[in-house]
Design an enzyme around this catalytic site. Sequence first.
Site, PDB file in Angstrom:
ATOM      1  N   GLY A 192      10.893   0.963   1.475  1.00  0.00           N
ATOM      2  CA  GLY A 192       9.749   0.490   0.696  1.00  0.00           C
ATOM      3  C   GLY A 192       8.589  -0.033   1.507  1.00  0.00           C
ATOM      4  O   GLY A 192       7.646  -0.598   0.961  1.00  0.00           O
ATOM      5  N   GLY A 194       6.511   1.780   3.087  1.00  0.00           N
ATOM      6  CA  GLY A 194       5.378   2.705   3.010  1.00  0.00           C
ATOM      7  C   GLY A 194       5.449   3.877   3.973  1.00  0.00           C
ATOM      8  O   GLY A 194       4.422   4.483   4.279  1.00  0.00           O
ATOM      9  N   GLU A 412      11.339 -18.861  16.809  1.00  0.00           N
ATOM     10  CA  GLU A 412      10.416 -17.974  17.530  1.00  0.00           C
ATOM     11  C   GLU A 412       9.409 -18.782  18.351  1.00  0.00           C
ATOM     12  O   GLU A 412       9.051 -18.388  19.455  1.00  0.00           O
ATOM     13  CB  GLU A 412       9.688 -17.036  16.559  1.00  0.00           C
ATOM     14  CG  GLU A 412      10.601 -16.071  15.803  1.00  0.00           C
ATOM     15  CD  GLU A 412      11.478 -15.219  16.718  1.00  0.00           C
ATOM     16  OE1 GLU A 412      11.056 -14.911  17.854  1.00  0.00           O
ATOM     17  OE2 GLU A 412      12.609 -14.896  16.305  1.00  0.00           O
TER      18      GLU A 412
HETATM   19  P1  ADP Z   1       9.418   4.093   2.209  1.00  0.00           P
HETATM   20  O1  ADP Z   1       9.162   5.555   2.391  1.00  0.00           O
HETATM   21  O2  ADP Z   1       9.133   3.291   3.451  1.00  0.00           O
HETATM   22  O3  ADP Z   1      10.730   3.740   1.619  1.00  0.00           O
HETATM   23  P2  ADP Z   1       7.344   4.388   0.257  1.00  0.00           P
HETATM   24  O4  ADP Z   1       6.256   4.981   1.067  1.00  0.00           O
HETATM   25  O5  ADP Z   1       8.137   5.306  -0.580  1.00  0.00           O
HETATM   26  O6  ADP Z   1       8.328   3.540   1.176  1.00  0.00           O
HETATM   27  O7  ADP Z   1       6.727   3.219  -0.629  1.00  0.00           O
HETATM   28  C1  ADP Z   1       6.995   3.116  -2.007  1.00  0.00           C
HETATM   29  C2  ADP Z   1       5.790   2.594  -2.748  1.00  0.00           C
HETATM   30  O8  ADP Z   1       5.497   1.245  -2.348  1.00  0.00           O
HETATM   31  C3  ADP Z   1       4.506   3.338  -2.446  1.00  0.00           C
HETATM   32  O9  ADP Z   1       4.371   4.467  -3.263  1.00  0.00           O
HETATM   33  C4  ADP Z   1       3.447   2.296  -2.746  1.00  0.00           C
HETATM   34  O10 ADP Z   1       3.186   2.202  -4.123  1.00  0.00           O
HETATM   35  C5  ADP Z   1       4.101   1.004  -2.330  1.00  0.00           C
HETATM   36  N1  ADP Z   1       3.738   0.647  -0.951  1.00  0.00           N
HETATM   37  C6  ADP Z   1       4.556   0.492   0.109  1.00  0.00           C
HETATM   38  N2  ADP Z   1       3.871   0.135   1.213  1.00  0.00           N
HETATM   39  C7  ADP Z   1       2.576   0.070   0.861  1.00  0.00           C
HETATM   40  C8  ADP Z   1       1.360  -0.230   1.565  1.00  0.00           C
HETATM   41  N3  ADP Z   1       1.356  -0.554   2.854  1.00  0.00           N
HETATM   42  N4  ADP Z   1       0.203  -0.192   0.879  1.00  0.00           N
HETATM   43  C9  ADP Z   1       0.197   0.132  -0.428  1.00  0.00           C
HETATM   44  N5  ADP Z   1       1.282   0.426  -1.145  1.00  0.00           N
HETATM   45  C10 ADP Z   1       2.471   0.394  -0.529  1.00  0.00           C
HETATM   46 ZN    ZN Z   2      15.784 -15.438  19.276  1.00  0.00          ZN
END
Ligand code: ADP
Ligand code: ZN
Length: 580
Positions: A192, A194, A412
């Site tokens: 999640g 991105g 940290e």
């Molecule tokens: P991953 O592939 O790392 O599991 P995803 O790209 O599928 O994550 O992210 C899932 C959803 O979370 C995206 O479609 C978006 O709606 C939201 N999301 C995650 N990271 C971001 C970001 N940096 N900016 C905006 N939306 C994000």
């Molecule tokens: Zn440490």
Amino acid sequence: MKLNKKLLISIPTVIAFLSLFIMVYINSTNLNMPFKNYSNFLKDVDNKIVRSVNLSPSSKIEIILNDGSKYLTDNPNSLNLKESLLKNNIEVNLNSSISKIQTVVSLSFIVSIIFIIAFFMSNRKTKGGISCIDTQDVSSSMANNFNFNSVAGNDEVKENVKDIVDYLRNPEKYKKYGARMPKGIILHGDPGTGKTLIAKAIAGEANVPFYAVSGSDFIQMYVGVGASRIRHLFKKAKSNKKAVIFIDEIDAIGKKRSNSTNGSSEEKDQTLNALLTEMSGFNESHNIVVIAATNRLDVLDSALLRPGRFDRHIEVALPDISAREKIISLHLKNKPYNNFNLKDLAIKTAYFSGAKIESLINEAAILACKENAPYITEYHLDKSFSNIIAGYEKIDKTSLTSKDKEITAYHEAGHALVSLLKLPNEKVSKISIIPTTKGAGGYTLSLPQDSNFQTMEYLTNKVMVFLGGRASEEIIFGEKNITTGAYNDLKQSTNIIYNMIAEYGMGESLGLIRVSGMPDEVKNASSKMIFDECKETIETLYLDTKNIILNNIDTLNVLAQSLMEKETLHHNEILNITKS
Ligand code: ADP
Ligand code: ZN
């Protein structure tokens, strides 16, 4: 499904229904016909009132009398029935028109059913792994809606992939310089964060087709199927001049190879080999970048990570407070909202991934909509927040979070402080209390100086930096409240000290003797000595570390406090804080 495929399947479906209908109809008209016992039929034959008989293989036969009336009787299935009827001057029809129709209808019913089954079986075979790329225009236009503005925060990642976008836009420019772009990039980080979004954004920014598959689609398949899907995928991609191939969950096919030789691991190997072969098969004319995503880099087979394959590794971390604020405002864009402070929400959503923030805001929007409220308000967000937290965690995470944050911040800050004081030539480039996938609660990044060897003084100072985390925890929270957070630090510092004594000739008990490679008797005899010296050294260094921290406790406090507030501190901020 494409139009001609729909047509293909609708014809046999119509035929099947039609034949079914006709069969039912014929049966029902048959049922409407009167029935007579066989013996009564024989009486009719004796009375010479039977004109003709329609013989058929079915259980009933049709009798037509001289007056034109019809009835059914049981089929005796006897061979000489026909002869005896003919002897009685009765017309015998071997295949009545009705039974002819019946045969044709049931045949066409069977054939169309077989056709329908075959159609769905063959359709299922091409589904799964790469069905989403069957229609390439769909997937490429999909990525067209994405660009770097769709990704909030993650600035370092975007910076890291800019050249790839540039290369995909004008590969000629790079070719002029004889530059080879990375064929493969691995994005690694928590779910999640991105990763998929970034891959789509790269394709979108470069305006090239985007082909997406998931490694998990390849598991539990027959040997060879995964490999052929990979080849098919690359063939499709190569049919374009430029493309981005995205392989989510690469670990499902790219895990370190084990020795077990069961079917599924053999399949994995074949799929992985096909991927590696395809990637080495690219040449200058294929401007294709393969982006893979995984939650864990450390489980991947080293064959995947070699130069010329996935040689660029980019961590996609959980968002810090300012990135969270950006993600929040991105997902609130085009939504009516009122009366709340984005910054407060960013503070509250510590340790949330981008996906979790997205679902928090979406849930709040649904709540507001259900109530017909004019705006999404703090009330909806609070409610959605509790729902999300309850969904993810049973216990109240908010109180836990703030304590966790404080411990990590001091831990940290301890590392950073000792590093600044004992290794002033190593630049502390970043401190963060955002957890990483490597399991650490936070991290302190320092850039070591380039050198071919390390001095004894450097190694001891390095150990003190590692011990700084635990030392700070003990000073601030007390001996009884030290945590498991120092697990990795202790592993590293023990390693250094052991090597100093047993390998580098920097200890007292062995002097210049190096025991590894010596006979077992020597090793066994010296092991207690080595252990004792290791223990004594680390204890002395730990005391020294605690003293350094105690003497600079104010700096530690300021560092920890601003870490709690900002979650991530960069080099300049660290310098500003520690200067005063
Ligand atoms: P991953 O592939 O790392 O599991 P995803 O790209 O599928 O994550 O992210 C899932 C959803 O979370 C995206 O479609 C978006 O709606 C939201 N999301 C995650 N990271 C971001 C970001 N940096 N900016 C905006 N939306 C994000
Ligand atoms: Zn440490």
